[in-house]
Design a protein around this motif. Structure first.
Motif, mmCIF file in Angstrom:
data_model
loop_
_atom_site.group_PDB
_atom_site.id
_atom_site.type_symbol
_atom_site.label_atom_id
_atom_site.label_comp_id
_atom_site.label_asym_id
_atom_site.label_seq_id
_atom_site.Cartn_x
_atom_site.Cartn_y
_atom_site.Cartn_z
ATOM 1 N N GLY A 26 0.812 -1.208 0.000
ATOM 2 C CA GLY A 26 0.000 0.000 0.000
ATOM 3 C C GLY A 26 0.848 1.262 0.000
ATOM 4 O O GLY A 26 0.515 2.258 -0.649
ATOM 5 N N TRP A 27 1.966 1.237 0.740
ATOM 6 C CA TRP A 27 2.915 2.347 0.748
ATOM 7 C C TRP A 27 3.392 2.632 -0.677
ATOM 8 O O TRP A 27 3.397 3.769 -1.144
ATOM 9 C CB TRP A 27 4.088 1.981 1.648
ATOM 10 N N ALA A 84 4.630 -10.171 -4.840
ATOM 11 C CA ALA A 84 4.079 -8.816 -4.833
ATOM 12 C C ALA A 84 5.060 -7.826 -4.212
ATOM 13 O O ALA A 84 5.224 -6.696 -4.702
ATOM 14 C CB ALA A 84 2.756 -8.798 -4.079
ATOM 15 N N LEU A 85 5.710 -8.228 -3.125
ATOM 16 C CA LEU A 85 6.705 -7.347 -2.508
ATOM 17 C C LEU A 85 7.857 -7.070 -3.464
ATOM 18 O O LEU A 85 8.336 -5.936 -3.576
ATOM 19 C CB LEU A 85 7.231 -7.977 -1.218
ATOM 20 N N ALA A 86 8.321 -8.110 -4.151
ATOM 21 C CA ALA A 86 9.420 -7.928 -5.107
ATOM 22 C C ALA A 86 9.006 -6.978 -6.233
ATOM 23 O O ALA A 86 9.776 -6.088 -6.639
ATOM 24 C CB ALA A 86 9.849 -9.277 -5.678
ATOM 25 N N ALA A 112 3.625 -1.032 -10.277
ATOM 26 C CA ALA A 112 3.076 -0.845 -8.923
ATOM 27 C C ALA A 112 1.629 -1.331 -8.863
ATOM 28 O O ALA A 112 1.196 -1.917 -7.855
ATOM 29 C CB ALA A 112 3.153 0.626 -8.519
ATOM 30 N N GLY A 113 0.881 -1.110 -9.926
ATOM 31 C CA GLY A 113 -0.493 -1.585 -9.961
ATOM 32 C C GLY A 113 -0.570 -3.098 -9.913
ATOM 33 O O GLY A 113 -1.369 -3.664 -9.156
ATOM 34 N N PHE A 114 0.251 -3.754 -10.714
ATOM 35 C CA PHE A 114 0.246 -5.221 -10.701
ATOM 36 C C PHE A 114 0.645 -5.750 -9.323
ATOM 37 O O PHE A 114 0.028 -6.693 -8.803
ATOM 38 C CB PHE A 114 1.188 -5.767 -11.767
ATOM 39 N N ALA A 115 1.678 -5.152 -8.720
ATOM 40 C CA ALA A 115 2.119 -5.573 -7.386
ATOM 41 C C ALA A 115 1.007 -5.403 -6.359
ATOM 42 O O ALA A 115 0.768 -6.290 -5.526
ATOM 43 C CB ALA A 115 3.347 -4.767 -6.963
ATOM 44 N N SER A 116 0.302 -4.283 -6.447
ATOM 45 C CA SER A 116 -0.776 -4.030 -5.497
ATOM 46 C C SER A 116 -1.918 -5.021 -5.695
ATOM 47 O O SER A 116 -2.483 -5.526 -4.714
ATOM 48 C CB SER A 116 -1.302 -2.600 -5.665
ATOM 49 N N GLY A 152 -0.548 1.830 5.059
ATOM 50 C CA GLY A 152 0.400 2.014 3.970
ATOM 51 C C GLY A 152 0.015 3.182 3.079
ATOM 52 O O GLY A 152 0.868 3.984 2.668
ATOM 53 N N PHE A 153 -1.275 3.297 2.784
ATOM 54 C CA PHE A 153 -1.756 4.397 1.953
ATOM 55 C C PHE A 153 -1.443 5.759 2.572
ATOM 56 O O PHE A 153 -1.208 6.731 1.862
ATOM 57 C CB PHE A 153 -3.272 4.284 1.759
#
Length: 403
Positions: A26-27, A84-86, A112-116, A152-153
């Motif tokens: 989220g960060w 997702a973290l990677a 970042a979108g895909f990871a989120s 995180g947001f």
């Protein structure tokens, strides 16, 4: 403390590793928000281009959600959370180069979108499943997932905005804290118990065709992040000319208070939810309507204080909408389907992140107060339709608690 107490304490805290992973992702998702105006100045691009960079996040997020949820249901939460973290860290690395060209920003936001998407679908389900063994875990699961995501947001934009305002290299240093947090989260995730035994079925998401999902969850979902996008990505630009050298700080502040309002309202949302989905839905959409009406007043007067007031109400609407949506999905999901159904819900909810793009694209032709009043009317229609659907539909059985 006796052995039983030790075991209970472990169950009560088992969710924290997954929660940190969700917060870290989220960060990375929201650290870009207060930098919108920085890139307008640094790269000399228009408002619509910057809003497009902000919104392209959704293009990556939806497939991430639809991939991460079913995959984690089949092969486990931990592998998806680690991936997702990677990916989230890789997105920050791409954004580090964004000061040299807008293409890097598009690439970074897409990743970042895909990871989120992958991280939130698997991570939210993981938090709720790990919470199931704690006292009051059935109720606390959606709340903990919402708080982790929203923390995180809020903290991501705060750190990025402060560094961009007062530190050198405003397009580089803001991303370093996220890279450090991502690295710190990896060992925590590795030590977190796996909750998904895996399955042998395909990757089709079950439950999305149910009447309850189509008539209650689908209309509600876009408002979850739609109200946030209006508050943090659209409104500050309308009052930027009144803020002098404090524009960046103001953008950081409104992003933080949106997240703080979203977290603060969660205990209230939880209590209201005990009276049924209809009550919480009415509160959530009522707050969305009220926040958009205040936003229209802020747009008409270009008053920064009214923007702040609107963001507080819209942040509270976000928190209530998120708890309502996650609780509905948790009640609907059959065993082995929680992450997949969560992913479908979140894929629809994150469409709302693009709300600021069409507003910015047409506000030269239609006055911003009129646009915001139109959104308020649409929110009122959503409230009427979903309230009727709640009264006339039932939650599919068996619920998650039957596992």
């Amino acid at each position: 403390m006796d052995e039983t107490g030790v075991l209970q304490r472990r169950r009560d805290t088992a969710w924290r590793g997954a929660g940190v992973a969700v917060a870290a992702v989220g960060w990375g998702a929201q650290q870009f928000a207060p930098l919108l105006l920085v890139y307008r100045a640094e790269l000399g691009v228009g408002a619509a281009t910057v809003q497009a960079v902000f919104a392209v996040y959704v293009v990556g997020l939806v497939p991430g959600l639809l991939f991460g949820g079913p995959v984690s249901d089949r092969w486990g939460r931990r592998p998806v959370a680690l991936a997702a973290l990677a990916a989230s860290g890789a997105a920050s690395a791409l954004l580090l180069a964004g000061g040299h060209g807008v293409g890097w920003l598009f690439a970074g936001r897409l990743v970042a979108g895909f990871a989120s998407g992958a991280g939130f679908s698997a991570g939210a389900a993981w938090v709720r499943e790990l919470s199931a063994g704690s006292v009051g875990g059935t109720e606390r699961g959606p709340r903990r997932a919402t708080v982790a995501m929203t923390a995180g947001f809020g903290l991501g934009p705060l750190a990025a905005g402060v560094l961009a305002q007062w530190a050198p290299a405003p397009t580089v240093l803001p991303y370093l804290p996220h890279l450090a947090l991502t690295l710190a989260a990896l060992p925590l995730v590795l030590r977190t118990p796996e909750t998904s035994a895996g399955g042998t079925g395909g990757l089709r998401i079950a439950g999305v065709t149910s009447r309850r999902f189509r008539t209650v969850v689908v209309p509600l979902a876009p408002w979850v992040f739609g109200v946030v996008a209006v508050g943090i990505a659209y409104l500050p630009g309308l009052v930027a000319h009144r803020l002098g050298g404090f524009v960046l700080l103001f953008c950081t502040f409104v992003t933080l208070i949106a997240a703080a309002a979203g977290i603060s309202v969660v205990p209230l949302a939880r209590r209201v939810a005990r009276g049924g989905t209809g009550q919480l839905l009415a509160v959530a959409m009522g707050l969305a309507i009220a926040g958009l009406l205040v936003a229209a007043a802020a747009a008409a007067t270009t008053d920064p204080l009214l923007v702040v007031a609107s963001v507080v109400v819209l942040g509270a609407a976000y928190g209530c909408c998120q708890v309502c949506g996650l609780a509905e999905v948790q009640r609907m999901a059959r065993p082995g389907q929680l992450a997949g159904l969560t992913a479908a819900y979140q894929a629809i909810s994150y469409i709302g992140f693009a709300a600021a793009l069409p507003l910015a694209a047409v506000d030269h032709a239609v006055a911003p107060p009129v646009l915001l009043l139109g959104l308020a009317a649409l929110a009122a229609l959503t409230l009427a339709g979903t309230s009727r659907a709640v009264r006339t539909s039932t939650v599919p059985e068996p619920t998650l608690d039957s596992k």
